[in-house]
Design an enzyme around this catalytic site. Structure first.
Site, PDB file in Angstrom:
ATOM      1  N   ASN A 161      35.886  38.441  42.309  1.00  0.00           N
ATOM      2  CA  ASN A 161      34.410  38.410  41.735  1.00  0.00           C
ATOM      3  C   ASN A 161      33.619  37.771  42.912  1.00  0.00           C
ATOM      4  OD1 ASN A 161      31.969  39.210  40.586  1.00  0.00           O
ATOM      5  ND2 ASN A 161      32.147  37.320  39.139  1.00  0.00           N
ATOM      6  N   ASP A 189      32.904  43.029  40.217  1.00  0.00           N
ATOM      7  CA  ASP A 189      32.293  42.713  39.039  1.00  0.00           C
ATOM      8  C   ASP A 189      32.563  43.619  37.854  1.00  0.00           C
ATOM      9  OD1 ASP A 189      30.866  41.668  36.987  1.00  0.00           O
ATOM     10  OD2 ASP A 189      29.109  41.531  37.931  1.00  0.00           O
ATOM     11  N   ASN A 204      42.827  42.686  34.255  1.00  0.00           N
ATOM     12  CA  ASN A 204      43.151  41.533  34.190  1.00  0.00           C
ATOM     13  C   ASN A 204      41.862  40.446  34.100  1.00  0.00           C
ATOM     14  OD1 ASN A 204      44.428  38.595  34.325  1.00  0.00           O
ATOM     15  ND2 ASN A 204      43.477  38.672  36.111  1.00  0.00           N
ATOM     16  N   SER A 223      45.385  41.127  26.902  1.00  0.00           N
ATOM     17  CA  SER A 223      44.686  40.695  25.962  1.00  0.00           C
ATOM     18  C   SER A 223      44.749  39.290  25.840  1.00  0.00           C
ATOM     19  CB  SER A 223      45.188  41.578  24.733  1.00  0.00           C
ATOM     20  OG  SER A 223      44.474  41.005  23.506  1.00  0.00           O
ATOM     21  N   SER A 224      45.046  38.911  24.704  1.00  0.00           N
ATOM     22  CA  SER A 224      45.212  37.070  24.208  1.00  0.00           C
ATOM     23  C   SER A 224      45.661  37.093  23.180  1.00  0.00           C
ATOM     24  CB  SER A 224      43.596  36.604  24.252  1.00  0.00           C
ATOM     25  OG  SER A 224      43.869  35.429  23.859  1.00  0.00           O
ATOM     26  N   TYR A 275      34.776  36.933  21.843  1.00  0.00           N
ATOM     27  CA  TYR A 275      36.164  36.911  22.831  1.00  0.00           C
ATOM     28  C   TYR A 275      37.212  37.748  22.154  1.00  0.00           C
ATOM     29  CZ  TYR A 275      39.992  35.814  25.842  1.00  0.00           C
ATOM     30  OH  TYR A 275      40.979  35.699  26.802  1.00  0.00           O
ATOM     31  N   LYS A 320      39.131  41.546  22.713  1.00  0.00           N
ATOM     32  CA  LYS A 320      40.596  41.381  22.979  1.00  0.00           C
ATOM     33  C   LYS A 320      41.253  42.500  22.103  1.00  0.00           C
ATOM     34  CE  LYS A 320      41.015  38.972  26.915  1.00  0.00           C
ATOM     35  NZ  LYS A 320      41.401  39.724  28.205  1.00  0.00           N
TER      36      LYS A 320
HETATM   37  P1  NDP Z   1      40.753  32.772  35.813  1.00  0.00           P
HETATM   38  O1  NDP Z   1      39.474  31.991  35.403  1.00  0.00           O
HETATM   39  O2  NDP Z   1      42.005  31.498  36.171  1.00  0.00           O
HETATM   40  O3  NDP Z   1      40.535  33.583  36.898  1.00  0.00           O
HETATM   41  C1  NDP Z   1      39.693  34.673  36.182  1.00  0.00           C
HETATM   42  C2  NDP Z   1      39.849  35.886  37.251  1.00  0.00           C
HETATM   43  O4  NDP Z   1      38.936  36.800  37.063  1.00  0.00           O
HETATM   44  C3  NDP Z   1      39.326  35.627  38.953  1.00  0.00           C
HETATM   45  O5  NDP Z   1      40.223  36.223  39.790  1.00  0.00           O
HETATM   46  C4  NDP Z   1      38.026  35.951  39.048  1.00  0.00           C
HETATM   47  O6  NDP Z   1      37.571  36.367  40.391  1.00  0.00           O
HETATM   48  C5  NDP Z   1      38.104  37.013  38.069  1.00  0.00           C
HETATM   49  N1  NDP Z   1      36.581  37.502  37.357  1.00  0.00           N
HETATM   50  C6  NDP Z   1      36.046  36.385  36.756  1.00  0.00           C
HETATM   51  N2  NDP Z   1      34.784  37.284  36.368  1.00  0.00           N
HETATM   52  C7  NDP Z   1      34.666  38.555  36.831  1.00  0.00           C
HETATM   53  C8  NDP Z   1      33.933  39.508  36.719  1.00  0.00           C
HETATM   54  N3  NDP Z   1      32.909  39.530  36.079  1.00  0.00           N
HETATM   55  N4  NDP Z   1      34.227  40.320  37.430  1.00  0.00           N
HETATM   56  C9  NDP Z   1      35.290  40.498  38.326  1.00  0.00           C
HETATM   57  N5  NDP Z   1      36.409  39.459  38.198  1.00  0.00           N
HETATM   58  C10 NDP Z   1      36.058  38.381  37.543  1.00  0.00           C
HETATM   59  O7  NDP Z   1      41.341  33.180  34.186  1.00  0.00           O
HETATM   60  P2  NDP Z   1      42.583  33.497  33.632  1.00  0.00           P
HETATM   61  O8  NDP Z   1      43.545  33.840  34.925  1.00  0.00           O
HETATM   62  O9  NDP Z   1      43.364  32.437  32.958  1.00  0.00           O
HETATM   63  O10 NDP Z   1      42.422  34.751  32.868  1.00  0.00           O
HETATM   64  C11 NDP Z   1      42.920  36.131  33.468  1.00  0.00           C
HETATM   65  C12 NDP Z   1      42.900  36.931  32.105  1.00  0.00           C
HETATM   66  O11 NDP Z   1      43.816  36.209  31.175  1.00  0.00           O
HETATM   67  C13 NDP Z   1      41.433  37.095  31.254  1.00  0.00           C
HETATM   68  O12 NDP Z   1      41.168  38.462  30.964  1.00  0.00           O
HETATM   69  C14 NDP Z   1      41.669  36.070  30.375  1.00  0.00           C
HETATM   70  O13 NDP Z   1      40.986  36.891  28.965  1.00  0.00           O
HETATM   71  C15 NDP Z   1      43.163  36.451  29.855  1.00  0.00           C
HETATM   72  N6  NDP Z   1      43.831  35.431  28.987  1.00  0.00           N
HETATM   73  C16 NDP Z   1      43.707  34.188  29.670  1.00  0.00           C
HETATM   74  C17 NDP Z   1      44.240  32.936  28.758  1.00  0.00           C
HETATM   75  C18 NDP Z   1      44.230  31.638  29.323  1.00  0.00           C
HETATM   76  O14 NDP Z   1      44.419  30.803  28.439  1.00  0.00           O
HETATM   77  N7  NDP Z   1      44.047  31.435  30.464  1.00  0.00           N
HETATM   78  C19 NDP Z   1      44.831  33.301  27.779  1.00  0.00           C
HETATM   79  C20 NDP Z   1      44.820  34.642  27.117  1.00  0.00           C
HETATM   80  C21 NDP Z   1      44.371  35.713  27.845  1.00  0.00           C
HETATM   81  P3  NDP Z   1      36.840  35.244  41.320  1.00  0.00           P
HETATM   82  O15 NDP Z   1      38.188  34.368  41.657  1.00  0.00           O
HETATM   83  O16 NDP Z   1      36.339  35.632  42.385  1.00  0.00           O
HETATM   84  O17 NDP Z   1      36.108  34.122  40.518  1.00  0.00           O
END
Ligand code: NDP
Length: 253
Positions: free
Chosen positions: A36, A62, A95, A144-145, A158, A162
Site C-alpha cells: 500500500n 489500496d 492477505n 481470516s483471524s 473486525y 473476518k
Molecule cells: P502488517 O501490519 O504487518 O502488514 C499489513 C500489510 O497489508 C502490509 O503489506 C501493508 O502494506 C498492507 N496493507 C495495509 N493496508 C492496506 C490497504 N489499505 N491496501 C492494501 N494493502 C494494505 O499486518 P499482518 O501481516 O499482521 O496482517 C496481514 C493479514 O493477517 C491481515 O488481513 C490481518 O487481518 C490478518 N491477521 C493478522 C493477525 C495478527 O495478529 N498479526 C492475526 C490474524 C489475522 P504496506 O507495507 O505498504 O503498508
C-alpha cells in the site's frame, strides 16, 4: 509461456504477507506482491525472492479502494507479460489488512466502513475482478483471524468482517468449482507483526495474555503462517476446498 505457477499476494511487503511470499518462492512459485505505502519494503521482498531464483514484482494497491481495481488489473496484465511471461496467475492470496481495536459501544460508522472496505468489500471485488486473470485449476486463499471463531472485546467490527470472508470463501469454493478453482481460509491467531501498531509483539501484558490462552504457550510469529499458505498452493493440497484452517498454536481451545 511459462509453466511456473504464479501467486498474487496482497500486502506482501511486511508481516504475514511477506512470509507467505517467501514461502511460496521456496516452493518454486513466482510471486507478484502488492504493497500500500511501503514500496521500499516491497522491493526488498522482490529482491529476496529473486535471490531465491524465482521471479517477482511489486505493484501498489489500496485494497480499500474498489474504484482503483480496474486500473490495478490493467497494470497486472503487462507485469504478468513482462516479468513472468504469462497471461494469468494461479493463486490469489487476499492477505492485506489493518487492525481496528474499538469497543462495540464506541465503534464509529467511519471505523466500521474502514474495516468493511479493507476486509470484506475489497476482498469481494478484488477477487471478482481477478477472475479472468486466475487460471482454471487455481486457488484462492483468504486470510481470516482467530477472532472470527472466538471473541475478544474490542474486535466486533473486525471480527465480523473476518467471519464474513469465511462465509464468502465457501461461496467462492462452490461457484468457482466448475473452473477447478479451490478456495480456502487460513485463520491466524494473534501474531507478533506490525499489525495494530505491533501490540501483540510490543505490549508485554497482551503478549503474556495471548501466550497463556494458547496451548503451545506463546504468541505466533509470521514464520508460523507463510508455510501454511504455501502448502495450500501445492499439488498435495489439491483436495482441500472450502475449508477454514486455523493456525493459532491452539488459541482459546
Ligand atoms: P502488517 O501490519 O504487518 O502488514 C499489513 C500489510 O497489508 C502490509 O503489506 C501493508 O502494506 C498492507 N496493507 C495495509 N493496508 C492496506 C490497504 N489499505 N491496501 C492494501 N494493502 C494494505 O499486518 P499482518 O501481516 O499482521 O496482517 C496481514 C493479514 O493477517 C491481515 O488481513 C490481518 O487481518 C490478518 N491477521 C493478522 C493477525 C495478527 O495478529 N498479526 C492475526 C490474524 C489475522 P504496506 O507495507 O505498504 O503498508
Amino acid at each position: 509461456m511459462t509453466t511456473t505457477k504464479i501467486a498474487l499476494v496482497t500486502g506482501g511487503s511486511r508481516g504475514l504477507g511477506k512470509d507467505m511470499a517467501l514461502n511460496l518462492a521456496k516452493k518454486g512459485i513466482d510471486v507478484l506482491l502488492t504493497y500500500n505505502s511501503k514500496q521500499d519494503e516491497a522491493q526488498a521482498v522482490v529482491s529476496e525472492i529473486e535471490q531465491m531464483g524465482q521471479r517477482a514484482a511489486a505493484l501498489q494497491l489500496d485494497t480499500s479502494n474498489v474504484a482503483s481495481f480496474d486500473a490495478f488489473f490493467e497494470q497486472v496484465k503487462p507485469t504478468l507479460a513482462q516479468t513472468f511471461q504469462a497471461e494469468q496467475f494461479n493463486f490469489l492470496i487476499n492477505n492485506a489488512g489493518t487492525a481496528l481495536y474499538a469497543p462495540f459501544a464506541e465503534t464509529t460508522e467511519e471505523q466500521f466502513d474502514q474495516v468493511f472496505n479493507i476486509h470484506l468489500k475489497g476482498v469481494f471485488f478484488l477477487t471478482q475482478k481477478a477472475l479472468p486473470l486466475i487460471a482454471d485449476g487455481g486457488r484462492i486463499i483468504n486470510i481470516s483471524s482467530g477472532l472470527a471463531r472466538f471473541s475478544m472485546p474490542g474486535s466486533s467490527a473486525y471480527g465480523s468482517m473476518k467471519g464474513a470472508i469465511e462465509t464468502l470463501t465457501r461461496y467462492l469454493a462452490k461457484e468457482l468449482g466448475p473452473r477447478g478453482i479451490a478456495a480456502n481460509v487460513v485463520a491466524p491467531g494473534a501474531i507478533a507483526t506490525d499489525f495494530g501498531g505491533g501490540r501483540v509483539r510490543d505490549n508485554a501484558e497482551l503478549n503474556k495474555q495471548v501466550a497463556s490462552a494458547t496451548a503451545l504457550g506463546r504468541v505466533g510469529v509470521a514464520e508460523d503462517i507463510g508455510g501454511v499458505v504455501a502448502f495450500l498452493c501445492t499439488d498435495e493440497a489439491r483436495w482441500i476446498n472450502g475449508q477454514r484452517i486455523e493456525a493459532s498454536g491452539g488459541m482459546n481451545l
